[in-house]
Scaffold this motif. Structure first.
Motif, PDB file in Angstrom:
ATOM      1  N   ALA A  76     -26.571  14.395  53.747  1.00 23.42           N
ATOM      2  CA  ALA A  76     -25.268  14.840  54.265  1.00 23.42           C
ATOM      3  C   ALA A  76     -24.922  14.189  55.597  1.00 23.42           C
ATOM      4  O   ALA A  76     -23.765  13.856  55.850  1.00 23.42           O
ATOM      5  CB  ALA A  76     -25.255  16.361  54.404  1.00 23.42           C
ATOM      6  N   THR A  77     -25.914  13.983  56.458  1.00 23.16           N
ATOM      7  CA  THR A  77     -25.656  13.365  57.757  1.00 23.16           C
ATOM      8  C   THR A  77     -25.151  11.938  57.579  1.00 23.16           C
ATOM      9  O   THR A  77     -24.186  11.529  58.238  1.00 23.16           O
ATOM     10  CB  THR A  77     -26.938  13.378  58.619  1.00 23.16           C
ATOM     11  OG1 THR A  77     -27.372  14.735  58.767  1.00 23.16           O
ATOM     12  CG2 THR A  77     -26.694  12.765  59.983  1.00 23.16           C
TER      13      THR A  77
ATOM     14  N   GLY B  92     -18.234   8.729  56.420  1.00 20.97           N
ATOM     15  CA  GLY B  92     -16.865   9.230  56.295  1.00 20.97           C
ATOM     16  C   GLY B  92     -16.095   9.127  57.589  1.00 20.97           C
ATOM     17  O   GLY B  92     -14.919   8.758  57.595  1.00 20.97           O
ATOM     18  N   ASN B  93     -16.770   9.447  58.696  1.00 19.82           N
ATOM     19  CA  ASN B  93     -16.097   9.344  59.998  1.00 19.82           C
ATOM     20  C   ASN B  93     -15.759   7.905  60.341  1.00 19.82           C
ATOM     21  O   ASN B  93     -14.691   7.618  60.878  1.00 19.82           O
ATOM     22  CB  ASN B  93     -16.961   9.970  61.092  1.00 19.82           C
ATOM     23  CG  ASN B  93     -17.009  11.472  61.006  1.00 19.82           C
ATOM     24  OD1 ASN B  93     -16.108  12.102  60.447  1.00 19.82           O
ATOM     25  ND2 ASN B  93     -18.057  12.062  61.512  1.00 19.82           N
TER      26      ASN B  93
ATOM     27  N   SER C 189     -21.603  12.048  56.177  1.00 17.16           N
ATOM     28  CA  SER C 189     -20.659  12.460  57.217  1.00 17.16           C
ATOM     29  C   SER C 189     -20.373  11.306  58.172  1.00 17.16           C
ATOM     30  O   SER C 189     -19.211  11.043  58.519  1.00 17.16           O
ATOM     31  CB  SER C 189     -21.223  13.656  57.981  1.00 17.16           C
ATOM     32  OG  SER C 189     -20.352  14.044  59.013  1.00 17.16           O
ATOM     33  N   TYR C 190     -21.418  10.613  58.587  1.00 23.03           N
ATOM     34  CA  TYR C 190     -21.242   9.464  59.471  1.00 23.03           C
ATOM     35  C   TYR C 190     -20.370   8.400  58.800  1.00 23.03           C
ATOM     36  O   TYR C 190     -19.415   7.896  59.397  1.00 23.03           O
ATOM     37  CB  TYR C 190     -22.599   8.862  59.853  1.00 23.03           C
ATOM     38  CG  TYR C 190     -22.469   7.539  60.569  1.00 23.03           C
ATOM     39  CD1 TYR C 190     -22.135   7.490  61.918  1.00 23.03           C
ATOM     40  CD2 TYR C 190     -22.623   6.337  59.877  1.00 23.03           C
ATOM     41  CE1 TYR C 190     -21.979   6.278  62.569  1.00 23.03           C
ATOM     42  CE2 TYR C 190     -22.472   5.116  60.524  1.00 23.03           C
ATOM     43  CZ  TYR C 190     -22.157   5.097  61.865  1.00 23.03           C
ATOM     44  OH  TYR C 190     -21.992   3.898  62.498  1.00 23.03           O
TER      45      TYR C 190
ATOM     46  N   TRP D 121      -8.191  12.092  55.264  1.00 27.03           N
ATOM     47  CA  TRP D 121      -8.563  12.524  53.926  1.00 27.03           C
ATOM     48  C   TRP D 121      -7.333  13.212  53.358  1.00 27.03           C
ATOM     49  O   TRP D 121      -6.884  14.219  53.885  1.00 27.03           O
ATOM     50  CB  TRP D 121      -9.745  13.489  53.968  1.00 27.03           C
ATOM     51  CG  TRP D 121     -11.001  12.859  54.462  1.00 27.03           C
ATOM     52  CD1 TRP D 121     -11.605  13.062  55.673  1.00 27.03           C
ATOM     53  CD2 TRP D 121     -11.808  11.899  53.776  1.00 27.03           C
ATOM     54  NE1 TRP D 121     -12.733  12.300  55.782  1.00 27.03           N
ATOM     55  CE2 TRP D 121     -12.887  11.569  54.618  1.00 27.03           C
ATOM     56  CE3 TRP D 121     -11.725  11.279  52.529  1.00 27.03           C
ATOM     57  CZ2 TRP D 121     -13.877  10.663  54.263  1.00 27.03           C
ATOM     58  CZ3 TRP D 121     -12.706  10.368  52.173  1.00 27.03           C
ATOM     59  CH2 TRP D 121     -13.768  10.079  53.028  1.00 27.03           C
TER      60      TRP D 121
ATOM     61  N   SER E 124     -22.247   3.274  54.852  1.00 29.50           N
ATOM     62  CA  SER E 124     -23.486   3.925  54.413  1.00 29.50           C
ATOM     63  C   SER E 124     -24.507   2.913  53.894  1.00 29.50           C
ATOM     64  O   SER E 124     -25.572   3.297  53.422  1.00 29.50           O
ATOM     65  CB  SER E 124     -23.186   4.965  53.342  1.00 29.50           C
ATOM     66  OG  SER E 124     -22.614   4.345  52.208  1.00 29.50           O
TER      67      SER E 124
END
Length: 171
Positions: free
Chosen positions: A61-62, A68-69, A65-66, A77, A48
Motif C-alpha cells: 500500500a505504501t 499515485g501521489n 500510495s507513493y 482522481w 512504482s
C-alpha cells in the motif's frame, strides 16, 4: 458538485437518489477522458517501477500510495469516460438530455472557491496584478487536464462579467 453531476449522468446511479444538491465543483472538472486516465496509469506504473498490472498488484500500500501521489501531481482522481458507465463528459450528457431528469435539483455556489486551488505562493498575494491573476488561472486551468483549459476568450468573458466596476460583490 462534480460527484453529483456524475451520478446524474450515470444510469446505474439513477435509482440511488430521489433529490440532488449540486454545491461546489462544476461539470468541467467532473470526469476525464480515457486518454488522460491512461496517462495517469502509465505514470503510476513508472513511479512504482512496474511494467504491468500484475507487478503493480504485487506492491504494498505504501508503494501504491507513493506512485499515485507522483502520478497525480498534475491531475486528479476522477471518474473516467469509459464508454460503459460514463459515456461522455457530464456537460455533454446534460446538453443531450441524457441525465436523470426525474429528480429535483438544487444548485449552489461558493464565493471565491477556486481561490483555494491556486498555489500557496499566490494565496499569500491577495493583491494580485492582472498579469499574476491570468498566470494563476492559466496554471490552475491547465493542471486540471487538457479538456479543462479555460482559454483566453472564456477568461476574458469571466473578467468582463466580474469586473469590480460592474459587479457588486457581496460583503
Amino acid at each position: 458538485g462534480a460527484s453529483i453531476l456524475n451520478h446524474l449522468t450515470q444510469q446505474a446511479s439513477f435509482p440511488l437518489f430521489q433529490k440532488a444538491i449540486i454545491e461546489s465543483g462544476t461539470y468541467r472538472f467532473a470526469s476525464k477522458p480515457m486518454v488522460e486516465a491512461q496517462a495517469v496509469y502509465t505514470d503510476v506504473l513508472k513511479a512504482s517501477d512496474c511494467p504491468d498490472l500484475p507487478c503493480l498488484l504485487g506492491k504494498n500500500a505504501t508503494a501504491i500510495s507513493y506512485a499515485g501521489n507522483v502520478a497525480t501531481a498534475r491531475t486528479d482522481w476522477l471518474p473516467v469516460i469509459d464508454g460503459v458507465s460514463l459515456t461522455d463528459m457530464p456537460a455533454a450528457l446534460i446538453a443531450a438530455k441524457k441525465y436523470n431528469s426525474n429528480v429535483p435539483i438544487m444548485i449552489g455556489s461558493n464565493r471565491d472557491e477556486a481561490f483555494a486551488f491556486v498555489s500557496a505562493k499566490d494565496l499569500a498575494n491577495q493583491n494580485m496584478t492582472e498579469v499574476e491573476f491570468d498566470a494563476a488561472i492559466n496554471v490552475f486551468s491547465k493542471s486540471r487536464g487538457p479538456h479543462s483549459d479555460m482559454g483566453c476568450a472564456k477568461l476574458a468573458e469571466l473578467k468582463r462579467r466580474y469586473d469590480p466596476e460592474v459587479y457588486t460583490y457581496p460583503p
